[in-house]
Write an enzyme that holds these catalytic residues in place. Sequence first.
Site, mmCIF file in Angstrom:
data_model
loop_
_atom_site.group_PDB
_atom_site.id
_atom_site.type_symbol
_atom_site.label_atom_id
_atom_site.label_comp_id
_atom_site.label_asym_id
_atom_site.label_seq_id
_atom_site.Cartn_x
_atom_site.Cartn_y
_atom_site.Cartn_z
ATOM 1 N N GLU A 253 32.144 73.489 63.870
ATOM 2 C CA GLU A 253 32.077 73.745 65.312
ATOM 3 C C GLU A 253 33.289 74.570 65.762
ATOM 4 O O GLU A 253 34.425 74.274 65.401
ATOM 5 C CB GLU A 253 32.044 72.407 66.052
ATOM 6 C CG GLU A 253 31.773 72.493 67.536
ATOM 7 C CD GLU A 253 31.537 71.119 68.164
ATOM 8 O OE1 GLU A 253 31.138 71.070 69.340
ATOM 9 O OE2 GLU A 253 31.759 70.104 67.468
ATOM 10 N N CYS B 129 27.115 68.770 66.358
ATOM 11 C CA CYS B 129 28.000 67.599 66.421
ATOM 12 C C CYS B 129 27.423 66.450 67.250
ATOM 13 O O CYS B 129 26.582 65.709 66.789
ATOM 14 C CB CYS B 129 29.379 68.017 66.939
ATOM 15 S SG CYS B 129 30.686 66.794 66.592
ATOM 16 N N SER C 219 62.976 50.020 56.718
ATOM 17 C CA SER C 219 63.610 48.713 56.926
ATOM 18 C C SER C 219 63.300 47.706 55.832
ATOM 19 O O SER C 219 63.890 46.638 55.808
ATOM 20 C CB SER C 219 63.160 48.133 58.262
ATOM 21 O OG SER C 219 61.802 47.732 58.172
#
Length: 741
Positions: free
Chosen positions: A44, A174, A357
Amino acid sequence: MRVVKLATCSLNQWAMDFEGNLARTKESIRQARDAGATFRVGPELELCGYGCEDHFLEGDTQKHSWECMAEILASDLTNGIVCDIGLPVEECGVRYNCRAYCLDGQILLIRPKLYLANDGNYRELRWFSAWKHLRQLETLQLPECIKEVTGQETVPFGDGYLSFEDTGVASETCEELFTPSSPHIDLSLCGVEIIANGSGSHHQLRKLNTRIELMQSATGKCGGVYLYANQQGCDGGRLYYDGCACIMVNGDVVAQGSQFSMKDVEVLVAVVDLDAVAGYRGTVSSLREQASQEPRIPAIPVKFKLSRPLNFTDHYPSVPIKVRYHDPYEEIALGPACWLWDYLRRSGATGYLLPLSGGADSSSVAAIVGSMCQLVVKAVKKGDKQVIADAVRIGNYKNNEVPESAEDLAQRLLHTVYMGTENSSESTRDRAKRLAGEVGASHLNVNIDIVVKALLTLFDNLFPGKKLRYKVHGGSQTENLALQNIQARIRMVIAFMLAALLPWVRSKPGFLLVLGSANVDEGLRGYLTKYDCSSADLNPIGGISKGDLRAFLRWGALNLGYNTLAEVEGAPPTAELEPITEKYSQTDEMDMGMTYEELGMYGRLRKIFRCGPVSMFENLCIRWHGRLMPAEVAQKVKDFFKYYSINRHKMTTITPSYHAENYSPEDNRYDLRQFLYNTRWPWQFRQIDQLVQKYESTMPEPAPEMRQHMKPTAAEAAAPNATGFGVPAASSGNPQIGKHN
């Protein structure tokens, strides 16, 4: 036999990159033609890119799209092959999302989109109008650049199809596949045998099966051939378009492309027997009866045959294949990894900086970047020239060197830093170091206490006698939050400083992009400090739930080769922003006042099932019937909406995140809501209280064994204000608290 060789493709287009988009479009046509295909469909709006957004409002976007089309038509690329190409077109002052059919240097038909996508991540009605004149064709005046090349003054424009000498071909774009009354139904009843769908469909966890099943249903019910083309990659925004070009015949998949790939151009070809379509349709009496009364759709006659004589070497009908699906944990490893690679190579950056972390979230991000490096090295070994060029440039390889291993590439691209304080544990520090080593990252271990103390000294000088204390040392909630947020925000400043300076320190060019690592559930609850390490350039896990991430860690330990991930997954999530004592150890769920499992439930009810406080309470009374009394359910719902509304403002500054979950609270385009609430919710909470009185008068107390799964952990049981139902009481939740993992 009417045997046709058809081609579809996945293209890694980039919004507004006309030169690159044109090159990839032309390459896909070239590959399709070289493979012997007589029809090719592309994604598209492929010439300008699907994600141009408000650039669609600019006349230049249409002008440049037409210029690209003119260059294609001026070449010999469309000689002997019908090409279905997507671009924006204006007709009578109205802008449409269109498909242009070309053959032998001529435009045959321009077909505008009939039904636009305008929910979730999509805003097509902001830029385009839907074509409302169904079964009607008009005449479009072509721009000068096309007239000069083709000699055509006009072209048919509207809701029609192409009638070739041996078959009919039409478009379905789509969103039209997903609508209740899809165009493929009427087209099939009008005898069209080949339907092409040029799409711009983004990745979402567990979504591919929906797309595939719709196409299988379309051709299984009506018969016919269905070609699906899609974008693949990051075209400049939060979405990753996940390719997976497909070709269906009579309900069977005969060709399927990759869902996640480093390729810029992937062409898929299949050989189809159109007589099998006619035979399939002819056996269904009800289909024949409906077709006999179906109003006709305008057809454009074309003197050209798509079919070629049957031969048994390269022109034999393709056989059905089994559909390939990735499990959700593979999707997490592959989708965000490809998105990060596209962003990195197109941004001009030379790597990523990740505050690591040793916790679940930042470890997930490290593993995803490691997966990215593994995918790149695989593509390099397969000889992908574009990937090789990008990897050499970004990794600063010299003397014809290329990445030999994922670890080698990660050492150049991923820079991790553990920013510890006196509240950090040796276990998280060690996990961060070991995981960085497994991935191959360049790792730093930094103690930031000196910066924290500098700010506290500044505060002491400003307000003598006012010494901040943690709650475990007798301080107030205000002091406790302030001390934690100071640590969290300092980490953000240090991360961006290192991202700017590390390449210079290591005598390398460029700059680093900072990666964030807050998950979708923490965003929903607001369990992050505004402008802490959740504030970054990109966040690959911001749309993924904690539950999916923990499952991904288990999967990654086995499949990515990062053994430390299993240890990370087994550790309780903690921010490590408060002192650890014999009687108290900070955990995320204790801080939040709710479990991650409950957060996922609240998020889905709020967004997917569109529940406000009252309807969420009613739903959960049913779901948790026999395990919790209505009053307990009411308190949980009130706690969630209280903290959600207190913290909603944080979504206005949240780091751009990979969209992966359909209950994402992302404020930019997907979940549009106010950020200033009446956090007491007086009207709604009063109705909940009335329902509690009504329900509890007829509901028995849950049996003890039914509460078993709701019992608190040992840490929660030792904490003050524990309710005994798996989460602390409302008063223990910290509305602003953040963390660094």
